[in-house]
Design an enzyme around this catalytic site. Structure first.
Site, PDB file in Angstrom:
ATOM      1  CE  LYS A  98      29.547  -3.926   3.194  1.00  0.00           C
ATOM      2  NZ  LYS A  98      29.771  -4.844   4.349  1.00  0.00           N
TER       3      LYS A  98
ATOM      4  CD  GLU B 209       5.867  12.252  -2.381  1.00  0.00           C
ATOM      5  OE1 GLU B 209       6.268  12.191  -3.553  1.00  0.00           O
ATOM      6  OE2 GLU B 209       4.681  11.991  -2.041  1.00  0.00           O
TER       7      GLU B 209
ATOM      8  CB  THR C 186      36.170  -7.879   6.920  1.00  0.00           C
ATOM      9  OG1 THR C 186      34.839  -8.359   7.061  1.00  0.00           O
ATOM     10  CG2 THR C 186      36.865  -8.633   5.818  1.00  0.00           C
TER      11      THR C 186
ATOM     12  CE1 TYR D 141      34.639 -12.253   4.946  1.00  0.00           C
ATOM     13  CE2 TYR D 141      35.040 -11.575   7.212  1.00  0.00           C
ATOM     14  CZ  TYR D 141      34.517 -11.330   5.961  1.00  0.00           C
ATOM     15  OH  TYR D 141      33.847 -10.138   5.731  1.00  0.00           O
TER      16      TYR D 141
ATOM     17  CB  THR E 169      32.723  -2.865   5.627  1.00  0.00           C
ATOM     18  OG1 THR E 169      32.120  -4.164   5.597  1.00  0.00           O
ATOM     19  CG2 THR E 169      34.200  -2.958   5.318  1.00  0.00           C
ATOM     20  CG  ASP E 170      28.394  -5.342   8.144  1.00  0.00           C
ATOM     21  OD1 ASP E 170      27.867  -6.346   8.650  1.00  0.00           O
ATOM     22  OD2 ASP E 170      29.033  -5.361   7.067  1.00  0.00           O
TER      23      ASP E 170
HETATM   24  N1  DAS Z   1      30.642  -8.214   9.725  1.00  0.00           N
HETATM   25  C1  DAS Z   1      31.342  -7.170   9.015  1.00  0.00           C
HETATM   26  C2  DAS Z   1      31.685  -6.035   9.979  1.00  0.00           C
HETATM   27  O1  DAS Z   1      32.362  -6.278  10.998  1.00  0.00           O
HETATM   28  C3  DAS Z   1      32.610  -7.620   8.401  1.00  0.00           C
HETATM   29  C4  DAS Z   1      33.229  -6.497   7.607  1.00  0.00           C
HETATM   30  O2  DAS Z   1      32.862  -6.368   6.439  1.00  0.00           O
HETATM   31  O3  DAS Z   1      34.054  -5.720   8.146  1.00  0.00           O
HETATM   32  O4  DAS Z   1      31.276  -4.917   9.698  1.00  0.00           O
END
Ligand code: DAS
Length: 356
Positions: A193, A313, A40, A54, A120-121
């Site tokens: 995240k 567990e 992103t 986007y 970010t994923d």
């Molecule tokens: N699809 C997500 C990624 O590329 C976009 C982001 O949040 O960076 O990890």
């Protein structure tokens, strides 16, 4: 005439010395290399109102850096486009390629710090992987953004400025791989995240290492686990990563996925259990069968915080299983892949999960 000519030379001399002073001052700043991989932070939306709709991985690194001239206040910055992908599509080969480039740059005397721009994923997985296998004390900072640069209140520019600022800081050395998001400096090991629609998206249950505000770092704690130069794992000695997958547990659990991963040849299976890494009674035999085939069984938890207790567990000693400690399943997979390049039995594997 002669006088005017003299004045002109004097002014030109002044300008030249002023310019060379600026150039000298800039050259004296730390050199930070920005490795761009997509996400992103390199995204673009159709309008400023598109903060969540986007296309990721569109803006090239040169444009990212050109759009942030303030970076020259903190460092000499150069950029490389390693990939241009959304990070949900990262593969083990991407991890190996990126880590090898980071390792090579960290050995260069003219490189003081490295920033990786990343989706970010899976940012937390890449940050942890680099934390485990890159041998350097130089700051390595992974950074992303929750909104594309085209959106109102985009967060990428300040996140990137903070990342370069931290990567240029001597006091960021030796702290392992770092993540700068939303003014915080997080440990690449601890951070995850935790929400998919806010800029305050990255958290560690143990808290950030510090904060960065207007180019200054404020530290509050240090990492407790082994990393970078203190790691027994080194990307320069890793040719490939073993197959490790994750099975997610829930009510009415069945063994279809467990058996399928066994047939697919996993070397370790992360079981993201309910509660404290619990395993449904109907799933225990399938996991024991995997262990009997030589597959390492690692109990993690789908519950985001806390840590899985050994022999609580499940009788891990009796079943010869490993617990993932406080690592979330996706991080446990990263550590298991790296650990299995060296660990030869479950006892050594468990040691590695305690130490990293
Ligand atoms: N699809 C997500 C990624 O590329 C976009 C982001 O949040 O960076 O990890």
């Amino acid at each position: 005439m002669k006088m005017r000519h003299g004045v002109k030379n004097w002014v030109a001399g002044l300008l030249l010395s002023a310019l060379s002073a600026v150039a000298l001052a800039q050259a004296a700043k730390p050199h930070v290399v920005v490795l761009a991989t997509g996400g992103t932070i390199a995204g673009a939306g159709a309008s400023a109102a598109n903060s969540a709709t986007y296309s990721a991985a569109k803006v090239p690194v040169d444009k990212l850096l050109a759009g942030l001239p303030e970076l020259s206040n903190v460092a000499q910055v150069s950029g490389e486009q390693v990939f241009q992908i959304a990070s949900e599509s990262f593969t083990n080969d991407n991890l190996l390629t990126l880590a090898r480039r980071v390792s090579a740059l960290s050995k260069q005397g003219d490189v003081d710090g490295i920033v990786i721009t990343h989706g970010t994923d899976t940012l937390e997985e890449t940050a942890y992987f680099l934390n485990l296998v890159v041998h350097t004390d130089k700051p390595i900072v992974v950074v992303g953004s929750m909104r594309p640069g085209t959106a109102l209140s985009a967060d990428g520019a300040l996140n990137l400025y903070d990342a370069v600022s931290v990567a240029a800081s001597k006091d960021a050395m030796g702290k392992g791989v770092l993540v700068t998001m939303n003014d915080e400096i997080q440990s690449g090991r601890d951070v995850s995240k935790t929400i998919n629609i806010k800029t305050e998206a990255f958290k560690s249950q143990w808290g950030p290492l510090g904060m960065v505000v207007e180019g200054r770092n404020y530290w509050f704690r240090n990492p407790a686990k082994r990393h970078t130069n203190a790691s027994e794992f080194n990307i320069d000695e890793i040719q490939s990563l073993p197959k490790v997958d994750i099975v997610y547990a829930y009510g009415n659990m069945n063994t279809t996925a467990i058996e399928a991963y066994g047939q697919a040849g996993v070397k370790a299976l992360i079981h993201a259990g309910t509660g404290n890494g619990s395993v449904a009674a109907q799933a225990v035999p399938a996991l024991k069968a995997l262990r009997a085939q030589g597959v390492q069984v690692i109990r993690a938890a789908r519950v985001p915080d806390g840590f899985v207790l050994r022999n609580a567990e499940q009788p891990d000693d009796q079943y010869d299983w490993v617990v993932a400690h406080d690592l979330r399943p996706q991080k446990a997979r990263i550590l298991a892949m790296v650990a299995l390049t060296k660990a030869r039995d479950s006892k050594d594997l468990q040691r590695i999960f305690w130490e990293y």
